[in-house]
Design a protein around this motif. Sequence first.
Motif, short mmCIF file in Angstrom:
data_model
loop_
_atom_site.label_atom_id
_atom_site.label_comp_id
_atom_site.label_asym_id
_atom_site.label_seq_id
_atom_site.Cartn_x
_atom_site.Cartn_y
_atom_site.Cartn_z
N THR A 88 8.70 4.43 -1.83
CA THR A 88 9.40 5.71 -1.91
C THR A 88 8.95 6.65 -0.80
O THR A 88 9.78 7.30 -0.14
CB THR A 88 9.16 6.37 -3.28
OG1 THR A 88 9.59 5.48 -4.32
CG2 THR A 88 9.90 7.68 -3.40
N PHE A 89 7.65 6.70 -0.58
CA PHE A 89 7.15 7.58 0.49
C PHE A 89 7.58 7.06 1.86
O PHE A 89 7.90 7.85 2.76
CB PHE A 89 5.63 7.67 0.41
CG PHE A 89 5.03 8.63 1.40
CD1 PHE A 89 5.54 9.91 1.55
CD2 PHE A 89 3.95 8.25 2.18
CE1 PHE A 89 4.99 10.80 2.46
CE2 PHE A 89 3.39 9.14 3.10
CZ PHE A 89 3.91 10.41 3.24
N SER A 96 7.00 13.52 -2.40
CA SER A 96 6.89 12.05 -2.37
C SER A 96 5.54 11.63 -1.81
O SER A 96 4.95 10.65 -2.28
CB SER A 96 8.03 11.46 -1.53
OG SER A 96 7.92 11.85 -0.17
N TRP A 121 2.58 9.49 -3.78
CA TRP A 121 1.97 8.32 -3.16
C TRP A 121 0.45 8.45 -3.13
O TRP A 121 -0.27 7.51 -3.45
CB TRP A 121 2.51 8.15 -1.74
CG TRP A 121 1.83 7.06 -0.96
CD1 TRP A 121 1.97 5.72 -1.13
CD2 TRP A 121 0.89 7.25 0.12
NE1 TRP A 121 1.18 5.04 -0.22
CE2 TRP A 121 0.51 5.95 0.56
CE3 TRP A 121 0.35 8.36 0.75
CZ2 TRP A 121 -0.39 5.77 1.60
CZ3 TRP A 121 -0.54 8.18 1.77
CH2 TRP A 121 -0.91 6.89 2.19
N ARG A 132 -2.74 6.32 -5.35
CA ARG A 132 -3.84 5.63 -4.69
C ARG A 132 -5.20 6.06 -5.23
O ARG A 132 -6.23 5.48 -4.86
CB ARG A 132 -3.78 5.87 -3.18
CG ARG A 132 -2.55 5.25 -2.54
CD ARG A 132 -2.47 5.58 -1.06
NE ARG A 132 -3.58 4.98 -0.31
CZ ARG A 132 -3.60 3.73 0.14
NH1 ARG A 132 -2.57 2.93 -0.11
NH2 ARG A 132 -4.63 3.28 0.81
N ALA A 169 5.79 3.33 -5.39
CA ALA A 169 5.37 4.65 -4.89
C ALA A 169 5.20 4.61 -3.37
O ALA A 169 5.60 5.55 -2.66
CB ALA A 169 4.06 5.07 -5.56
N THR A 170 4.64 3.51 -2.86
CA THR A 170 4.50 3.36 -1.41
C THR A 170 5.87 3.25 -0.74
O THR A 170 6.13 3.87 0.29
CB THR A 170 3.66 2.11 -1.08
OG1 THR A 170 2.36 2.26 -1.68
CG2 THR A 170 3.50 1.93 0.42
#
Length: 437
Positions: free
Chosen positions: A368-369, A341, A345, A349, A365-366
């Motif tokens: 999820t991390f 994860s 992320w 980026r 994505a942010t």
Amino acid sequence: MTNVKRTIQPRFFSANSTIQFATATGKAKSSQSSDLPVLTPPSVGYWLLFTTLMVYGVIVVGGVTRLTESGLSITEWKPVSGILPPLSAAEWDEEFEKYKATPEFKLLNSNINVDDFKRIFYMEWSHRVLGRLVGLAFIGPLAYFALRKKITPNMTKQFTGLAVLLGLQGALGWFMVKSGLEDSILTTPGAVPRVSHYRLASHLGAAFVLYCAMFVTGHNILKDWRYAHKGQWNGLNGSAWENVLRNPVARSFRAKAWALTALVFLTAISGAFVAGLDAGLLYNEFPLMGGRLAPPSDELMNPEYAKREDKSDMWWRNIFENPTTVQFNHRVLAITTYTASGVLWALARRPALKAALPPATLRIATGTFAMANVQLLLGIGTLWYLVPVSLAASHQAGSVALLSMAMVLALSLRRPGAVAQLWRRRLLATTSKQPHS
């Protein structure tokens, strides 16, 4: 020039399909088509997501039921009459007598009284009743939507599969409980009165599959309706999604997101083996296990777990039946999931991906991390504090939340459904033919 307000009526279209437009003058104009299929309305999607939330609740309550060792308190499976708990002192005494015949009472709880029994009974009863409520919340509205012709014919198989999975959950639950009520436990040296961890993992795995199927179906219905009506796709308008999904970088990221989803699922199921064997009570430290990164090899692959004379089953029995190995495997999977994860992320980026991915995907994505960090902390805390109910239940709830985030991340790069694309094209074509004044 007047503005045109358009509404699309969701119906089954057999001989005719109609897209209706209401003009500022109040006069309706129609475009007839014989090939426009039904687009499932958002009410169906919201209903599915609500039912999904209820399944989430059942999973969490089921975890608490196991952690409080309440799951074997009800010794019979009565799908209908079992909805009501005992209502009189005599009924409570009768139910308690049934429990006294179980291995759990004889080996572990012989000192409890009827008031203590009521506490564990109500925990298991709540779990079972909540499962029945999920069934009612699914079957009732499903019949309504089917009668109102709001479910597409090509989705019938999906809803049938969901109904089968839902029914299977009840049967699997009882199949699991039966394994902890067998009298053979009393005569087996060293046996502990608990359910089979294999059946527990199957029960939880089926619940996760049901949750995922409901979640994905409801999510896709809402996204398709939004695209068909407003032309919006994850923060982008019109056909911009086509350029995004043609990009190999975006396709690769989507594949990685689905791989992360599968990894989260596998890690959660390995947690069921940890729970079923009480493996979380071993090595209550992190990141080390007994002062080292991994226990000794002879402890991880202990020949005593083999049941064949030639020891050919030693490797797989240790993987699934040795509490030390089970906890170690869960740790490895959890760290791998967390790392994956984080990698996704970090990839999101990078300038190339930031330019290729829609804004919604970058935000998810942010998220999820961030959820992976929360889940990792919950897991470590559960180990350090010897599996307290509150932390362990939160850790199980966190696994579902992380799975949900991973699915949303992958689905953020899903192309609109074929029916939604057809409706969008027909809507734009029909709108362009409307007279303007």
